[in-house]
Scaffold this active site. Sequence first.
Site, mmCIF file in Angstrom:
data_model
loop_
_atom_site.group_PDB
_atom_site.id
_atom_site.type_symbol
_atom_site.label_atom_id
_atom_site.label_comp_id
_atom_site.label_asym_id
_atom_site.label_seq_id
_atom_site.Cartn_x
_atom_site.Cartn_y
_atom_site.Cartn_z
ATOM 1 N N CYS A 1 0.977 -1.167 -0.068
ATOM 2 C CA CYS A 1 -0.113 -0.079 -0.049
ATOM 3 C C CYS A 1 0.750 1.208 0.046
ATOM 4 O O CYS A 1 1.634 1.465 0.951
ATOM 5 C CB CYS A 1 -0.929 -0.030 1.178
ATOM 6 S SG CYS A 1 -1.478 1.622 1.689
ATOM 7 N N GLY A 2 0.606 2.226 -0.951
ATOM 8 C CA GLY A 2 1.462 3.405 -1.165
ATOM 9 C C GLY A 2 1.191 4.212 0.145
ATOM 10 O O GLY A 2 2.382 4.951 0.638
ATOM 11 N N HIS A 3 -0.098 4.476 0.484
ATOM 12 C CA HIS A 3 -0.399 5.256 1.823
ATOM 13 C C HIS A 3 0.293 4.651 3.194
ATOM 14 O O HIS A 3 1.068 5.440 3.825
ATOM 15 C CB HIS A 3 -1.502 5.343 2.234
ATOM 16 C CG HIS A 3 -2.387 6.256 0.980
ATOM 17 N ND1 HIS A 3 -2.290 7.530 0.535
ATOM 18 C CD2 HIS A 3 -3.613 5.675 0.081
ATOM 19 C CE1 HIS A 3 -3.051 7.962 -0.425
ATOM 20 N NE2 HIS A 3 -3.721 6.793 -0.735
ATOM 21 N N CYS A 4 0.567 3.385 2.997
ATOM 22 C CA CYS A 4 1.044 2.597 4.318
ATOM 23 C C CYS A 4 2.677 3.045 4.141
ATOM 24 O O CYS A 4 3.351 3.556 5.150
ATOM 25 C CB CYS A 4 0.978 1.381 4.404
ATOM 26 S SG CYS A 4 -0.742 0.767 4.297
#
Length: 497
Positions: A55-58
């Site tokens: 996940c990019g946001h993670c």
Amino acid sequence: MRFVGGFGLAALCFVAVSLAKVELDEGILVIKKDNFDSVIKDNDYVLVEFYAPWCGHCKALAPEYVKAAKKLEEIDPSIKLAKVDATIQTQLAEKHGIRGYPTLKFYRKGTPIDYTGGRQADDIVNWLKKKTSPPAKDLPSVDEAKTFIETHNVAIVGFFKDVKSDAAKVFFDVGNAVDDHVFGITSNDEVLKEYDVEDGKIVLFKKFDEGKAVYDGEFTVKDVQNFISVHSLPLIVEFNQDTAQKIFSGDIKSHLLVFLSKEEGHFEKYVDGIKEPAKKYRGEVLFVTIDCDETDHERILEFFGLKKEDVPAMRLIKLEQDMAKYKPEKPELTAENVLEFVTAFMEGKLKRHLLTQDLPEDWDKNPVKVLVGTNFHEIVYNKEKDVLVEFYAPWCGHCQQLAPIYEQLGEKYKDNDKVVIAKMDATANELEDVKITSFPTLTLYKKETNEAVEYNGERTLDGLSKFIESGGEYGEAPTDEAQEEDEDDDVPRKDEL
């Protein structure tokens, strides 16, 4: 803590053994199925991040999460940060209702609370301090008040000689309800004198714009919260990952979005000129700048039918009307044009702007017909034909997978004068009477009645054919797994724009 005899020593050893089972990764507890309950039980305050490695946001949150853990270790070791790899610990994720990544939950003495703060280290630390402290910090002296105000970008201080008054009670209630700001309270005469504030006032101190704002409205929780929501943001807010939640979750639902390029020097050239209109409509319209040089903001441009070469540009959006958009007649970013545009909007004189592409000359040449905003109703509401429409997005992976199957479906029915197979780019064409919430959306408009029936079965040639031939009756509800797969292709949420 005091331990009595051997029991105390045994208890201490038990805790040590229990905590030893929990791996630490850069100061963050690594939680798994077999130690989740013990971590929550053994610690009064634990913020848990449920994440996915891909996940990019993670990935963006990870370094800030580590910084926050280190800060908390210094200022309050009783508050722990933890993480769960939800792609491995699937049972934990399911048990705690995880539907997206990252999801953060705060466990306060075992009770879970949704995390609602920002994703920078300071935001995380401040939110946690807020949730583990009294609603307002006591400021008994001028020095303590100065330190409190000067160490925060935004600080809300209540000046109440009687801290048990009804107004002070409202202030405490607001302090409990508002997570992303710090609150202080003082009854000291010297502090009131130092800041030249009357008894019974609330002052929002800030390190931007005019420096402070004094609340002079009625003492209700809603009104004070609204005051904080309006004045805690800059007069003109720059859109980014940190401000997105505050922009879209605030009470102001009408936003003027100003699209600029930092590389081209637009911020220096235009922002000061729109401050006067922003002041005039403060509390009614939120003025937001968007740096279009950021690749993460390309989808926002697309949502408004803009390209980077169209910048600088402005649009109005009203969140209460399903994100209705408005386009100015005079596009130049002058103070006069901005004021005229926003005033016309506030007076209800603007017509909603709906995106539409130009109709291609060969729109009906191929078996799958091309629909745009201007020919949609004419084709779809032909009562002599069943019309299946795929509402798609060019960037949608599921749409790309469906494309060859949909072309086969078009070939199958190309000689059937009672069936039309069509598609429409729903990111570039908008309709007042059709709302799309995910891609692809497949809808059959039935002949004679024009009733719209959405297809939820398997995206196969056979399944789609049966759906058409059954008049929309065939098509099972999607499995949970299919629904989870499709979440990646949902229409952008407000906080993602």
